[in-house]
Design a protein around this motif. Sequence first.
Motif, PDB file in Angstrom:
ATOM      1  N   MET A   1       0.706  -1.318  -0.416  1.00 38.80           N
ATOM      2  CA  MET A   1      -0.061   0.137  -0.144  1.00 38.80           C
ATOM      3  C   MET A   1       1.372   0.996   0.534  1.00 38.80           C
ATOM      4  O   MET A   1       2.058   1.653   0.059  1.00 38.80           O
ATOM      5  CB  MET A   1      -1.006  -0.087   0.999  1.00 38.80           C
ATOM      6  CG  MET A   1      -2.055  -0.698   1.086  1.00 38.80           C
ATOM      7  SD  MET A   1      -2.863  -2.118   2.466  1.00 38.80           S
ATOM      8  CE  MET A   1      -1.792  -2.002   3.835  1.00 38.80           C
ATOM      9  N   GLY A   2       0.592   1.994  -0.632  1.00 41.26           N
ATOM     10  CA  GLY A   2       1.327   3.629   0.644  1.00 41.26           C
ATOM     11  C   GLY A   2       1.752   3.863  -1.369  1.00 41.26           C
ATOM     12  O   GLY A   2       2.282   5.374  -1.116  1.00 41.26           O
TER      13      GLY A   2
ATOM     14  N   PRO B   1      11.884  -0.447   9.559  1.00 45.35           N
ATOM     15  CA  PRO B   1      11.358  -0.604   9.641  1.00 45.35           C
ATOM     16  C   PRO B   1      10.629  -2.463   9.201  1.00 45.35           C
ATOM     17  O   PRO B   1      10.479  -2.251   8.195  1.00 45.35           O
ATOM     18  CB  PRO B   1      10.523  -0.095   9.939  1.00 45.35           C
ATOM     19  CG  PRO B   1      11.196   1.051  10.041  1.00 45.35           C
ATOM     20  CD  PRO B   1      12.157   0.097   9.343  1.00 45.35           C
TER      21      PRO B   1
ATOM     22  N   MET C   1       7.565  -3.379   8.200  1.00 43.19           N
ATOM     23  CA  MET C   1       6.384  -3.188   7.307  1.00 43.19           C
ATOM     24  C   MET C   1       7.516  -2.096   5.925  1.00 43.19           C
ATOM     25  O   MET C   1       6.669  -1.519   5.399  1.00 43.19           O
ATOM     26  CB  MET C   1       5.584  -1.728   7.884  1.00 43.19           C
ATOM     27  CG  MET C   1       4.620  -2.838   8.230  1.00 43.19           C
ATOM     28  SD  MET C   1       3.804  -3.677   7.754  1.00 43.19           S
ATOM     29  CE  MET C   1       2.479  -2.291   6.269  1.00 43.19           C
TER      30      MET C   1
ATOM     31  N   ASN D   1       0.452  -7.982   6.359  1.00 41.38           N
ATOM     32  CA  ASN D   1      -0.269  -7.124   7.257  1.00 41.38           C
ATOM     33  C   ASN D   1      -1.764  -7.134   6.536  1.00 41.38           C
ATOM     34  O   ASN D   1      -1.420  -7.833   5.091  1.00 41.38           O
ATOM     35  CB  ASN D   1       0.472  -5.468   7.516  1.00 41.38           C
ATOM     36  CG  ASN D   1      -0.247  -4.703   7.332  1.00 41.38           C
ATOM     37  OD1 ASN D   1       0.297  -4.956   5.549  1.00 41.38           O
ATOM     38  ND2 ASN D   1      -0.632  -3.603   6.794  1.00 41.38           N
TER      39      ASN D   1
ATOM     40  N   GLY E   1      -1.247   2.422   4.316  1.00 42.60           N
ATOM     41  CA  GLY E   1      -0.130   0.997   4.665  1.00 42.60           C
ATOM     42  C   GLY E   1      -0.740   1.117   5.794  1.00 42.60           C
ATOM     43  O   GLY E   1      -0.124  -0.619   6.463  1.00 42.60           O
ATOM     44  N   GLY E   2      -2.095   0.826   5.977  1.00 39.19           N
ATOM     45  CA  GLY E   2      -2.354  -0.001   7.341  1.00 39.19           C
ATOM     46  C   GLY E   2      -1.650   0.355   8.760  1.00 39.19           C
ATOM     47  O   GLY E   2      -1.134   1.110   8.914  1.00 39.19           O
TER      48      GLY E   2
ATOM     49  N   THR F   1      -0.838  -1.460  10.933  1.00 35.85           N
ATOM     50  CA  THR F   1       0.791  -1.914  11.186  1.00 35.85           C
ATOM     51  C   THR F   1       2.194  -1.126  10.251  1.00 35.85           C
ATOM     52  O   THR F   1       2.841  -0.691  10.816  1.00 35.85           O
ATOM     53  CB  THR F   1       1.324  -2.888  10.624  1.00 35.85           C
ATOM     54  OG1 THR F   1      -0.135  -3.854  11.126  1.00 35.85           O
ATOM     55  CG2 THR F   1       2.080  -3.852  10.786  1.00 35.85           C
ATOM     56  N   SER F   2       1.478  -0.252   9.731  1.00 37.23           N
ATOM     57  CA  SER F   2       3.067   0.956   9.142  1.00 37.23           C
ATOM     58  C   SER F   2       2.841   2.504  10.596  1.00 37.23           C
ATOM     59  O   SER F   2       3.711   2.481   9.990  1.00 37.23           O
ATOM     60  CB  SER F   2       2.737   1.794   7.979  1.00 37.23           C
ATOM     61  OG  SER F   2       3.023   0.785   7.117  1.00 37.23           O
TER      62      SER F   2
ATOM     63  N   TYR G   1       5.887   2.123  12.905  1.00 40.69           N
ATOM     64  CA  TYR G   1       7.098   3.156  12.832  1.00 40.69           C
ATOM     65  C   TYR G   1       7.114   4.269  12.673  1.00 40.69           C
ATOM     66  O   TYR G   1       7.395   5.168  13.570  1.00 40.69           O
ATOM     67  CB  TYR G   1       8.327   2.120  11.581  1.00 40.69           C
ATOM     68  CG  TYR G   1       7.888   2.228  10.576  1.00 40.69           C
ATOM     69  CD1 TYR G   1       6.959   2.005   9.590  1.00 40.69           C
ATOM     70  CD2 TYR G   1       8.398   3.031   9.752  1.00 40.69           C
ATOM     71  CE1 TYR G   1       6.609   2.020   8.350  1.00 40.69           C
ATOM     72  CE2 TYR G   1       7.870   3.837   8.404  1.00 40.69           C
ATOM     73  CZ  TYR G   1       6.868   2.799   7.681  1.00 40.69           C
ATOM     74  OH  TYR G   1       6.482   3.480   6.516  1.00 40.69           O
TER      75      TYR G   1
END
Lengths: 371, 371
Positions: free
Chosen positions: A77-78, A227, A229, A243, B78-79, B81-82, B85
């Motif tokens: 994602m992102g 990290p 992720m 995730n 990114g959820g 979870t991102s 960090y």
Amino acid sequence: MGDMSGRVFNFSAGPAALPEAVLRQAQRDIFNIADSGIGIMEHSHRGKVFDRITDETEALCREVGSVPDSHKIFWMMGGATSQCYMVPANLLGDGQTADYFNTGKWAGDSIREVPLYGGLHICASSEPTNHDRIPAPGDVRYSDRPVYVQFTSNNTIVGTEWRGEPEGIPDGSFLVCDASSNIYSRPIDIGRYGLIYAGAQKNLGPSGITLLIAREDVLGISPRKLPEMVHYKNHADWVGRFNTPNTFGVYLMGEVFRWILAEGGLGAMAEKNEAKSKVVYDFLDSQDFYTPHAREGSRSRMNITFRCPTGALDTVFTQEAEKAGLCNLAGHRMIKGMRASMYNAFPIEGAHALVGFMKSFAHEHASAARA
Amino acid sequence: MGDMSGRVFNFSAGPAALPEAVLRQAQRDIFNIADSGIGIMEHSHRGKVFDRITDETEALCREVGSVPDSHKIFWMMGGATSQCYMVPANLLGDGQTADYFNTGKWAGDSIREVPLYGGLHICASSEPTNHDRIPAPGDVRYSDRPVYVQFTSNNTIVGTEWRGEPEGIPDGSFLVCDASSNIYSRPIDIGRYGLIYAGAQKNLGPSGITLLIAREDVLGISPRKLPEMVHYKNHADWVGRFNTPNTFGVYLMGEVFRWILAEGGLGAMAEKNEAKSKVVYDFLDSQDFYTPHAREGSRSRMNITFRCPTGALDTVFTQEAEKAGLCNLAGHRMIKGMRASMYNAFPIEGAHALVGFMKSFAHEHASAARA
């Protein structure tokens, strides 16, 4: 204009037009997919239904792109913008250098993040001519030992596109490609790439999901503590489920791959995209009211950029086109003018309709432009 | 079971059940939204239609949560979870310390990333009792000058939930909260938080989008040079459009906020969630076949965890429940047993159906369990 269901010709640069068959399928599946009694967005990312969707999307992606076994397929994602830093974070160590082609805004966004992680070398730049072309092989100067060479295969804003890949990259380095705006628009040899990535919202699906295809040895070279992720390897090992992913995006990307196959695969996509863009470029080359931005030889089949004799006429053009059902033709604020984006799902009827409109508009405003 | 449209009771922990009215609206809007002739996923994230959606989603989020003017609303990808960090990357400098409550897996995932950026202090941990409770105020030891104090307001896997916020945090520090699995399930005082964030896929929408609500001064304290996509301030300044967001996610979150308001707002959500969970907890407390995991006083209204007398019976339970239209009741692999997740969109009829099933199952298997 548009079809009987009230849809218009959508020239958006992305998020962009999706295949209507895919949208119709999604209408059903968001309420109840595969007779599960649960909509696609409501399924656990670790449940059986989504297991199957993940497997199918990956397999279809491999089939459509003839992705070799040496390469892993996954998604994150992102947006592709997050890859601007994730690429050097994962691949570039202190004291190492990466080579970048500077061919427009997205290349620039990537270039900006490199010094956070290692050395940067610009191996060629189209900036002096406002990014109206892809650098010629003779204008490229690689550094001695780059870890990788990064390029943007299609520059959405300026409307330029590589015909193939950069040639002659130094031994030991590999290609990294931001293919956000032309991935799967024609056959390419994925085996030539170390890493290729693309935001989905042009040729592959909705926004909010990025496809990555990486040679397996490239995934293991992360030179620093990151990290969890940010590590490519985590996402690759879990095929995008390290995730909770954008589950709807994974599903829809799979449906788009299925549609590409049904339409005849990437060979058929390439023919259609060539034909669509030829309709508009042939017209542009036949007249002198509109000025194309990109140079011949560098022209994008995905995004066609041009302008009227004056900026005032550009504004009138996009407004009147909108009324005629030709939507989202305004150019990006960085270069203005007009931009007609015609990705895989865009129909050739829209290209003909655009040229028809361009002809009448030019006819109507020719005298005003000369005045 | 389920309703006449073939839908079942979906106890998924997330991605989870969405309001059917929202799904029905989405079915229309993915083909043609607001008579634009273009589906919601095909609109440019910088166009007029999506401008309006962004404005509305933000305004509805503020109205639903009574978010004060001191706080900015935005979203990222990114959820949650991102955020493990991104929180310390943005908020914690070298030589500074942050305090974390260790109350389960998600807290643990956050804790793991802190040492990359600064000092870590665990102010309380429920690990010794397998995270079956929220730490009592007397068991909390803050560090001297933490920048912030982080907690997870609902622990999805183990089924524990804070009744309010941690009390007595040191002067000068602020609260950071991962509210992924109970945000907007009841009224809270957002003014008490420096930063609160939540993955959308439980109470707010589809997966692939994370809501962030942050006090404005917190956004400015980034202590280091970060990639542009990691800086909270970029995303806040652009209300989630620093790059192409998950546009469908923004749209759907807006529709969910609209649904919450139509249902009576967070007060009504709180009442319904209290009532739904009471149906199941009252039953659990009235019998001795099933054993609840979470201690009284720490029990989650969102995720109810329990087990049968044997692990073998747990498996039979989830299989037979599935056949009866009670789906996704298997517990997380970390604690096993069963988990019934009932977020805002889950109907109380499902809670009654679950208890009905639990009664017959216990009756049928009581002798087997004793044997």
